[in-house]
Every structure is written in structure tokens, then in C-alpha cells.
Design a protein around this motif. Sequence first.
Motif, mmCIF file in Angstrom:
data_model
loop_
_atom_site.group_PDB
_atom_site.id
_atom_site.type_symbol
_atom_site.label_atom_id
_atom_site.label_comp_id
_atom_site.label_asym_id
_atom_site.label_seq_id
_atom_site.Cartn_x
_atom_site.Cartn_y
_atom_site.Cartn_z
ATOM 1 N N TRP A 26 58.832 65.856 50.010
ATOM 2 C CA TRP A 26 58.290 64.529 49.700
ATOM 3 C C TRP A 26 57.024 64.242 50.500
ATOM 4 N N PHE A 27 56.096 63.550 49.847
ATOM 5 C CA PHE A 27 54.957 62.963 50.532
ATOM 6 C C PHE A 27 54.653 61.659 49.832
ATOM 7 N N SER A 28 54.785 60.623 50.470
ATOM 8 C CA SER A 28 54.960 60.319 51.866
ATOM 9 C C SER A 28 56.458 60.297 52.236
ATOM 10 N N LYS A 29 56.749 59.819 53.434
ATOM 11 C CA LYS A 29 58.119 59.766 53.929
ATOM 12 C C LYS A 29 58.965 58.909 52.976
ATOM 13 N N PRO A 30 60.032 59.491 52.392
ATOM 14 C CA PRO A 30 60.820 58.745 51.405
ATOM 15 C C PRO A 30 61.747 57.715 52.047
ATOM 16 N N GLN A 31 62.010 56.677 51.293
ATOM 17 C CA GLN A 31 63.041 55.712 51.657
ATOM 18 C C GLN A 31 64.290 56.107 50.879
ATOM 19 N N LEU A 56 55.085 67.916 54.438
ATOM 20 C CA LEU A 56 56.018 67.359 53.463
ATOM 21 C C LEU A 56 57.312 66.984 54.181
ATOM 22 N N PHE A 57 57.935 65.906 53.729
ATOM 23 C CA PHE A 57 59.131 65.381 54.374
ATOM 24 C C PHE A 57 60.404 65.835 53.671
ATOM 25 N N SER A 58 61.435 66.001 54.463
ATOM 26 C CA SER A 58 62.798 66.219 53.977
ATOM 27 C C SER A 58 63.665 65.144 54.617
ATOM 28 N N VAL A 59 64.721 64.767 53.922
ATOM 29 C CA VAL A 59 65.621 63.754 54.444
ATOM 30 C C VAL A 59 67.053 64.141 54.110
ATOM 31 N N CYS A 75 72.523 58.169 45.126
ATOM 32 C CA CYS A 75 71.578 58.323 46.222
ATOM 33 C C CYS A 75 70.198 58.405 45.593
ATOM 34 N N SER A 76 69.276 57.586 46.076
ATOM 35 C CA SER A 76 67.928 57.627 45.522
ATOM 36 C C SER A 76 66.905 57.756 46.637
ATOM 37 N N GLY A 77 65.863 58.499 46.322
ATOM 38 C CA GLY A 77 64.718 58.626 47.208
ATOM 39 C C GLY A 77 63.556 57.901 46.564
ATOM 40 N N LEU A 78 62.911 57.045 47.321
ATOM 41 C CA LEU A 78 61.804 56.245 46.806
ATOM 42 C C LEU A 78 60.526 56.596 47.547
ATOM 43 N N ASN A 79 59.487 56.890 46.791
ATOM 44 C CA ASN A 79 58.163 57.086 47.360
ATOM 45 C C ASN A 79 57.498 55.718 47.394
ATOM 46 N N PRO A 80 57.350 55.125 48.587
ATOM 47 C CA PRO A 80 56.813 53.764 48.663
ATOM 48 C C PRO A 80 55.341 53.664 48.262
ATOM 49 N N VAL A 81 54.603 54.763 48.352
ATOM 50 C CA VAL A 81 53.180 54.745 48.011
ATOM 51 C C VAL A 81 52.999 54.752 46.490
#
Length: 128
Positions: A26-31, A56-59, A75-81
Motif C-alpha cells: 500500500w501507498f500511502s499508509k492504509p487505515q 510500500l506499507f504492509s499492515v 476487514c477493510s483497508g482504506l487509502n486515505p489519499v
Amino acid sequence: MGSDSQVHIEGPEEDGVCMVCKATGWFSKPQVQWRDLSGNKFPTLSEAHTQDTEELFSVEATLVVRDSSVGNVTCSGLNPVLGQEKAMAIYISGFSLEVSICCDPDHAGAPTLGGLLFYQKSTFHKNA
């Protein structure tokens, strides 16, 4: 935007079932958010972010489900940008903490807890 979220059951806990959600690239850091079928949020037990050499981010986020009637857990990952979301749901039906974990031969590595597991992937694009 990153990989689809991967959700699996880690195993029974004292008073529930531990679930783990992983997302990489992920880019940027996911929520990260855990939700039930009605969209109500669950509190995350723990959440760890890492960043690789390509920035790149992993969570990895964990949740303990204590109510066997909860049904779908997403479970969801959100890219805030970008305002984009990737999610994966798992259906939990009537787990019993007294039932030991076994593996379904048709879904190697997918543990069951005496209930039915159903996986569903989805990608959402939200208008920012």
C-alpha cells in the motif's frame, strides 16, 4: 493501491475467536477497519504497520470476535489519499469455543471452528 485484504482465523481465544487481517503493497499508509454486516465497527486488538525498501506499507490487524451470532466480519483497508477501499469478509456461523480447530481439506489451511466460513473480496471506490 495495495493488495486485497486477507482474513483468516488464527485460533480460539479465552472468550472468543482471534482473526487476523493482512494487506501488503500500500501507498500511502492504509487505515484498517473491522466491521460487522451492518457496518458497525469492531475495536482492533492490535495493529502493526511496516514499510519496505520501496516505501510500500504492509499492515496486520487482529480482532477477537466474542459473539458467535455476529455473522459477517469485514476487514477493510482504506487509502486515505485516493479514497479507495479494499475489503474482505468472512462469515462465521455458530462457532463453539469447545470445538477444536480442524482444517477443511477442500480449503487447505482454512481453519474452521465448527462453523461455516465464506470468503468474499470486494473493492470500493469512494468519491473524495
